[in-house]
Motif scaffolding. Structure first.
Motif, PDB file in Angstrom:
ATOM      1  N   VAL A 109       0.880  -1.533   0.066  1.00  0.00           N
ATOM      2  CA  VAL A 109      -0.081  -0.090  -0.103  1.00  0.00           C
ATOM      3  C   VAL A 109       0.963   1.255   0.073  1.00  0.00           C
ATOM      4  O   VAL A 109       1.842   1.585   0.847  1.00  0.00           O
ATOM      5  CB  VAL A 109      -1.025   0.172   0.920  1.00  0.00           C
ATOM      6  N   LEU A 110       0.797   2.108  -1.040  1.00  0.00           N
ATOM      7  CA  LEU A 110       1.613   3.243  -1.029  1.00  0.00           C
ATOM      8  C   LEU A 110       0.789   4.576  -0.634  1.00  0.00           C
ATOM      9  O   LEU A 110      -0.493   4.636  -1.366  1.00  0.00           O
ATOM     10  CB  LEU A 110       1.880   3.525  -2.719  1.00  0.00           C
ATOM     11  N   MET A 111       1.212   5.291   0.363  1.00  0.00           N
ATOM     12  CA  MET A 111       0.591   6.516   0.687  1.00  0.00           C
ATOM     13  C   MET A 111       1.497   7.602   0.653  1.00  0.00           C
ATOM     14  O   MET A 111       2.631   7.467   1.098  1.00  0.00           O
ATOM     15  CB  MET A 111       0.083   6.084   2.191  1.00  0.00           C
ATOM     16  N   SER A 112       0.889   8.901   0.253  1.00  0.00           N
ATOM     17  CA  SER A 112       1.701   9.979   0.179  1.00  0.00           C
ATOM     18  C   SER A 112       0.896  10.902   1.319  1.00  0.00           C
ATOM     19  O   SER A 112      -0.191  10.955   1.085  1.00  0.00           O
ATOM     20  CB  SER A 112       1.815  10.743  -1.117  1.00  0.00           C
ATOM     21  N   THR A 113       1.816  11.525   2.359  1.00  0.00           N
ATOM     22  CA  THR A 113       1.127  12.375   3.012  1.00  0.00           C
ATOM     23  C   THR A 113       1.752  13.971   2.934  1.00  0.00           C
ATOM     24  O   THR A 113       2.748  14.068   2.547  1.00  0.00           O
ATOM     25  CB  THR A 113       1.504  11.562   4.647  1.00  0.00           C
ATOM     26  N   TYR A 114       0.623  14.562   3.455  1.00  0.00           N
ATOM     27  CA  TYR A 114       1.047  16.170   3.286  1.00  0.00           C
ATOM     28  C   TYR A 114       0.188  16.923   4.512  1.00  0.00           C
ATOM     29  O   TYR A 114      -1.065  16.956   4.298  1.00  0.00           O
ATOM     30  CB  TYR A 114       1.324  16.899   1.993  1.00  0.00           C
ATOM     31  N   ASN A 115       0.707  17.416   5.466  1.00  0.00           N
ATOM     32  CA  ASN A 115       0.025  18.034   6.560  1.00  0.00           C
ATOM     33  C   ASN A 115      -1.403  17.411   6.871  1.00  0.00           C
ATOM     34  O   ASN A 115      -2.657  17.870   6.840  1.00  0.00           O
ATOM     35  CB  ASN A 115      -0.256  19.510   6.152  1.00  0.00           C
ATOM     36  N   GLY A 116      -1.205  16.090   7.220  1.00  0.00           N
ATOM     37  CA  GLY A 116      -2.383  15.100   7.419  1.00  0.00           C
ATOM     38  C   GLY A 116      -2.583  14.756   8.947  1.00  0.00           C
ATOM     39  O   GLY A 116      -3.176  13.751   9.194  1.00  0.00           O
ATOM     40  N   SER A 167       5.726  17.632   4.806  1.00  0.00           N
ATOM     41  CA  SER A 167       4.592  18.169   6.160  1.00  0.00           C
ATOM     42  C   SER A 167       5.217  19.143   7.030  1.00  0.00           C
ATOM     43  O   SER A 167       6.482  19.047   7.329  1.00  0.00           O
ATOM     44  CB  SER A 167       4.162  16.917   6.740  1.00  0.00           C
ATOM     45  N   GLU A 168       4.610  20.065   7.468  1.00  0.00           N
ATOM     46  CA  GLU A 168       4.893  21.107   8.352  1.00  0.00           C
ATOM     47  C   GLU A 168       4.234  21.034   9.765  1.00  0.00           C
ATOM     48  O   GLU A 168       4.455  21.837  10.630  1.00  0.00           O
ATOM     49  CB  GLU A 168       4.736  22.460   7.958  1.00  0.00           C
ATOM     50  N   ASP A 169       3.160  20.064   9.708  1.00  0.00           N
ATOM     51  CA  ASP A 169       2.636  20.009  11.156  1.00  0.00           C
ATOM     52  C   ASP A 169       3.113  18.764  11.752  1.00  0.00           C
ATOM     53  O   ASP A 169       4.263  18.515  11.945  1.00  0.00           O
ATOM     54  CB  ASP A 169       1.111  19.878  10.746  1.00  0.00           C
ATOM     55  N   LYS A 170       2.209  18.136  12.442  1.00  0.00           N
ATOM     56  CA  LYS A 170       2.708  16.912  13.229  1.00  0.00           C
ATOM     57  C   LYS A 170       2.774  15.734  12.646  1.00  0.00           C
ATOM     58  O   LYS A 170       2.831  14.528  13.156  1.00  0.00           O
ATOM     59  CB  LYS A 170       1.789  16.806  14.711  1.00  0.00           C
ATOM     60  N   THR A 171       2.440  15.506  11.346  1.00  0.00           N
ATOM     61  CA  THR A 171       2.187  14.325  10.581  1.00  0.00           C
ATOM     62  C   THR A 171       3.305  13.509  10.804  1.00  0.00           C
ATOM     63  O   THR A 171       3.238  12.211  10.956  1.00  0.00           O
ATOM     64  CB  THR A 171       2.004  14.658   8.988  1.00  0.00           C
ATOM     65  N   LEU A 172       4.745  13.882  10.807  1.00  0.00           N
ATOM     66  CA  LEU A 172       5.676  13.187  10.721  1.00  0.00           C
ATOM     67  C   LEU A 172       5.869  12.492  11.964  1.00  0.00           C
ATOM     68  O   LEU A 172       6.375  11.391  12.146  1.00  0.00           O
ATOM     69  CB  LEU A 172       6.934  13.991  10.347  1.00  0.00           C
ATOM     70  N   SER A 173       5.697  13.032  13.061  1.00  0.00           N
ATOM     71  CA  SER A 173       5.751  12.634  14.309  1.00  0.00           C
ATOM     72  C   SER A 173       4.785  11.301  14.297  1.00  0.00           C
ATOM     73  O   SER A 173       5.030  10.483  15.161  1.00  0.00           O
ATOM     74  CB  SER A 173       5.771  13.546  15.449  1.00  0.00           C
ATOM     75  N   ILE A 174       3.706  11.494  14.046  1.00  0.00           N
ATOM     76  CA  ILE A 174       2.716  10.270  13.857  1.00  0.00           C
ATOM     77  C   ILE A 174       3.245   9.232  13.123  1.00  0.00           C
ATOM     78  O   ILE A 174       3.216   8.045  13.549  1.00  0.00           O
ATOM     79  CB  ILE A 174       1.379  10.951  13.593  1.00  0.00           C
ATOM     80  N   LEU A 175       3.793   9.602  11.939  1.00  0.00           N
ATOM     81  CA  LEU A 175       4.105   8.487  11.130  1.00  0.00           C
ATOM     82  C   LEU A 175       5.354   7.870  11.567  1.00  0.00           C
ATOM     83  O   LEU A 175       5.746   6.450  11.336  1.00  0.00           O
ATOM     84  CB  LEU A 175       4.658   9.130   9.698  1.00  0.00           C
ATOM     85  N   LYS A 176       6.240   8.435  12.342  1.00  0.00           N
ATOM     86  CA  LYS A 176       7.575   7.855  12.773  1.00  0.00           C
ATOM     87  C   LYS A 176       7.182   6.823  14.036  1.00  0.00           C
ATOM     88  O   LYS A 176       7.885   5.674  14.101  1.00  0.00           O
ATOM     89  CB  LYS A 176       8.429   8.887  13.404  1.00  0.00           C
TER      90      LYS A 176
END
Length: 313
Positions: free
Chosen positions: A11-18, A46-55
């Motif tokens: 499953v391929l997902m692209s995220t941006y400020n999500g 992303s510039e919000d908290k998306t990355l911390s969630i993904l990590k």
């Protein structure tokens, strides 16, 4: 953990400020039944908290996070994922996922049952449930969608978040000449891959839905009735030669012919009409005479004729 006998799906997902919805979507993907899910996520700056969630999710064995810092836009971000992972060993099927939807637990399994053999170039797509303010508002489409070449190159209505496709199709796309990145800024990855599947494989459309397609401020669907003023403004934009998305249908046809020389004679004929209408009188006249081209754009007859005459298709 891999379950013996179940097909493996990338499953391929692209995220941006999500940050608001991405966790709920990931949970629904990881909860798919009767399949082995491997989730590959590329963050598009992303510039919000998306990355911390993904990590946090990337600590799981079946979730891989790609962070390269580039902001490519959704079309090129998804295509980069596909190019990078199409050749993975052990993967039988691929799927695209938006960051803000909710998948039903049988979404992928139903698609794979329809697709069957992963060694053939096939793509499954489906309807969607409109999900607004926490409420299921029913199916997005009440009639079957046109998945013909003319129908889709003139007006694409199928969302990539419903796609499940075989490794064979993924390999055809990744192994051929890559589509121009500038085109994917206006004609996104899902429209492109749908066209490749139509031209080089087989497409299945399911009138049912196995997902909630979330509607929010940054994601609005629906057709609005155009006022006379809106039509005049649209006409004004047609003659603005600075618009980079000018001739997007023509450029799409050109790219398909360039990237996939194996396209059959019938489909090459359709694509050639669109690709060459500016420099070939016969192609221009066929566009104007063949009602299928105009009908599927969703535009009025006069608007379509105007676009053809001023080279703006």
């Amino acid at each position: 953990m891999r379950e013996a006998g179940n097909p493996t799906v990338a499953v391929l997902m692209s995220t941006y400020n999500g940050e608001k919805y991405v966790s709920e979507q990931i949970e629904s993907i990881l909860s798919q039944r009767d399949v082995n899910i491997k989730l590959y996520i590329r963050d598009d700056g992303s510039e919000d908290k998306t990355l911390s969630i993904l990590k946090q999710y990337s600590a799981l064995d079946n979730v891989e996070l790609v962070i390269d810092g580039e902001n490519l836009g959704p079309g090129n971000s998804f295509m980069r994922l596909l190019y990078n992972y199409a050749g993975l060993e052990g993967i039988e099927f691929f799927a695209f996922a938006d960051q803000d939807d909710i998948w039903f637990s049988d979404k992928v399994a139903v698609a794979i049952e329809e697709l069957g053999d992963s060694r053939q170039a096939k793509l499954y797509c489906s309807n969607q449930n409109i999900f607004k303010n926490g409420t299921d508002c029913g199916l997005r489409y009440t009639e079957p969608q046109d998945i013909s070449l003319i129908g889709h190159i003139t007006k694409n209505t199928i969302a990539g978040c419903t796609f499940v496709f075989t490794k064979k199709l993924a390999n055809i796309i990744a192994g051929s000449r890559h589509v121009n990145e500038e085109l994917l800024r206006y004609r996104l990855h899902d429209a492109w891959i749908m066209l490749v599947a139509i031209c080089c494989g087989k497409v299945f459309y399911d009138e049912r839905s196995y997902m909630n397609y979330r509607i929010h401020n940054a994601n609005v669907v629906g057709v609005k009735k155009e006022s006379v003023l809106t039509k005049l403004k649209k006409l004004g934009r047609l003659v603005d030669s600075r618009r980079k998305d000018r001739n997007v249908r023509m450029k799409t046809a050109e790219q398909l012919l360039l990237c996939f020389p194996e396209i059959n004679k019938k489909n090459r004929g359709i694509l050639s009409v669109i690709a060459n209408y500016q420099k070939d009188v016969g192609s221009r006249m066929r566009l104007l005479r063949d009602g299928r081209f105009c009908q599927n754009t969703g535009e009025s007859r006069w608007m379509f004729i105007m676009k053809v005459l001023i080279n703006f298709l």
